[in-house]
Scaffold this active site. Structure first.
Site, mmCIF file in Angstrom:
data_model
loop_
_atom_site.group_PDB
_atom_site.id
_atom_site.type_symbol
_atom_site.label_atom_id
_atom_site.label_comp_id
_atom_site.label_asym_id
_atom_site.label_seq_id
_atom_site.Cartn_x
_atom_site.Cartn_y
_atom_site.Cartn_z
ATOM 1 N N ASP A 175 6.965 58.401 0.323
ATOM 2 C CA ASP A 175 5.958 58.317 1.392
ATOM 3 C C ASP A 175 4.642 58.932 0.907
ATOM 4 O O ASP A 175 3.642 58.914 1.623
ATOM 5 C CB ASP A 175 6.462 58.953 2.692
ATOM 6 C CG ASP A 175 6.666 60.451 2.593
ATOM 7 O OD1 ASP A 175 6.709 60.973 1.465
ATOM 8 O OD2 ASP A 175 6.798 61.108 3.647
ATOM 9 N N SER A 176 4.645 59.426 -0.351
ATOM 10 C CA SER A 176 3.386 59.814 -0.993
ATOM 11 C C SER A 176 2.471 58.601 -1.094
ATOM 12 O O SER A 176 1.294 58.730 -1.430
ATOM 13 C CB SER A 176 3.642 60.418 -2.378
ATOM 14 O OG SER A 176 4.492 59.584 -3.144
ATOM 15 N N ASP A 181 11.878 56.128 0.811
ATOM 16 C CA ASP A 181 11.650 57.472 1.361
ATOM 17 C C ASP A 181 11.438 57.368 2.868
ATOM 18 O O ASP A 181 10.569 56.612 3.322
ATOM 19 C CB ASP A 181 10.393 58.043 0.694
ATOM 20 C CG ASP A 181 10.369 59.546 0.698
ATOM 21 O OD1 ASP A 181 11.383 60.169 1.065
ATOM 22 O OD2 ASP A 181 9.325 60.099 0.299
ATOM 23 N N LYS A 213 15.917 58.500 0.925
ATOM 24 C CA LYS A 213 15.730 59.950 0.718
ATOM 25 C C LYS A 213 15.124 60.529 1.986
ATOM 26 O O LYS A 213 14.306 59.867 2.630
ATOM 27 C CB LYS A 213 14.795 60.200 -0.471
ATOM 28 C CG LYS A 213 14.400 61.656 -0.654
ATOM 29 C CD LYS A 213 13.591 61.869 -1.905
ATOM 30 C CE LYS A 213 12.096 61.744 -1.739
ATOM 31 N NZ LYS A 213 11.489 62.591 -0.707
ATOM 32 N N GLU A 220 13.703 64.467 3.708
ATOM 33 C CA GLU A 220 13.359 65.859 3.414
ATOM 34 C C GLU A 220 14.123 66.830 4.308
ATOM 35 O O GLU A 220 14.501 66.483 5.431
ATOM 36 C CB GLU A 220 11.848 66.070 3.625
ATOM 37 C CG GLU A 220 11.009 65.294 2.642
ATOM 38 C CD GLU A 220 9.517 65.609 2.759
ATOM 39 O OE1 GLU A 220 9.144 66.539 3.508
ATOM 40 O OE2 GLU A 220 8.731 64.926 2.086
ATOM 41 N N GLU A 248 11.943 70.162 -5.281
ATOM 42 C CA GLU A 248 10.518 70.111 -5.656
ATOM 43 C C GLU A 248 9.915 71.511 -5.736
ATOM 44 O O GLU A 248 10.089 72.330 -4.817
ATOM 45 C CB GLU A 248 9.756 69.263 -4.617
ATOM 46 C CG GLU A 248 8.255 69.192 -4.911
ATOM 47 C CD GLU A 248 7.514 68.117 -4.120
ATOM 48 O OE1 GLU A 248 8.164 67.340 -3.379
ATOM 49 O OE2 GLU A 248 6.275 68.058 -4.255
#
Ligand code: KIV
Length: 284
Positions: free
Chosen positions: A46-47, A85, A115, A117, A184
């Protein structure tokens, strides 16, 4: 063309201490380049919000935007393991919503895994997704979607107390049924400890080695994202500078009339030039 890797390959690679190399991709050409380079896997992060859509962070990114970019990446890399993501808001509201959104990544964009978070705080959503038979990767340490509460894009686990949180998150992710974990921006010692402790593959972005593999953001490592470059990024090419130089040259050529030239133009069929010009004259 190497065979597309799957979960069992990643488990074997961990057992045999073979490192996994992966990058983010958000579009068709980058996915093609990654697959041509035999990348082990790709993340449609999602970056993309910052790297491709020009948002100031990842929070505004929507499910529809993620799906659309995942579809483009899948078209560019049909033989690579690709992870979608889950954007902010797609798994926090309730567990059935989280499963429904994870299902969209598989059905609409043909992703191999998703993925999300968070460790302890999102473990229930992760468990629901994994229980639905979807490969789910956890993401802990610095989690960009919660960089506000974490005090900005800051390394995590630098002291024993905060390292303990990272370890607890890692255990929660594995216990929830994740097939892999991404950590990260923590010290290498912590990432290596967690990689040795967990049975699932543990990957690093800015968390050093040794663990089970490394992820970099393609826009950072290629010198495309201009706003900032995190400390942990090794820049392998200055593609952004190359593009600006090429655009500058093009502007110069157009302004000066050097482009387009004969070489880059179509030509009237041979032997028909006179007839052609005569026809044009009829319209003068
Ligand atoms: O969105 C993304 O690219 C990510 C990386 C920062 C790990 O989640």
């Amino acid at each position: 063309m190497p065979k597309k890797k799957g979960r069992l390959d990643f488990i074997r690679m961990k057992a045999e201490k073979e490192q996994v190399a992966w990058v983010t991709a958000y579009d068709f050409p980058t996915a093609q380049f990654a697959e041509a380079a035999e990348m082990d896997m790709i993340l449609v992060g999602d970056s993309l919000g910052m790297c491709t859509l020009g948002y100031s962070g990842t929070i505004p990114v929507t499910m529809d935007e993620c799906i659309s970019h995942c579809q483009a990446v899948r078209r560019g890399a049909p033989n690579t393991f690709v992870i979608g993501d889950m954007p902010f808001g797609s798994y926090q509201i309730n567990n059935s919503g989280a499963v429904a959104n994870a299902v969209r990544f598989l059905k609409e964009a043909h992703m191999d895994a998703i993925k999300l978070e968070g460790g302890l705080r999102t473990a229930q959503a992760l468990k629901s997704i994994a229980d639905a038979g979807i490969l789910a990767m956890g993401h802990i340490g610095l989690t960009p979607q919660s960089s506000g509460p974490l005090g900005g894009f800051k390394a995590q686990g630098l002291d024993p107390a905060s390292a303990r949180y990272v370890i607890e998150d890692a255990i929660a992710v594995q216990d929830a049924g994740a097939y892999a974990l991404l950590i990260e921006a923590v010290p290498p010692e912590l990432c290596a400890f967690i990689a040795a402790k967990l049975t699932i593959p543990v990957y690093s972005i800015g968390a050093g080695g040794p663990c089970d593999g490394q992820l970099l953001i393609s826009s950072d490592m290629l010198g495309i994202f201009q706003s900032f470059t995190p400390k942990f990024v090794k820049v392998y090419a200055q593609v952004g500078k190359e593009i600006t130089a090429a655009f500058r040259e093009y502007v110069k050529d157009v302004h000066s009339g050097v482009f387009p030239d004969d070489e880059h133009s179509y030509h009237i069929r041979k032997g028909m030039e006179d007839e052609y010009l005569k026809m044009l004259k009829e319209y003068e």
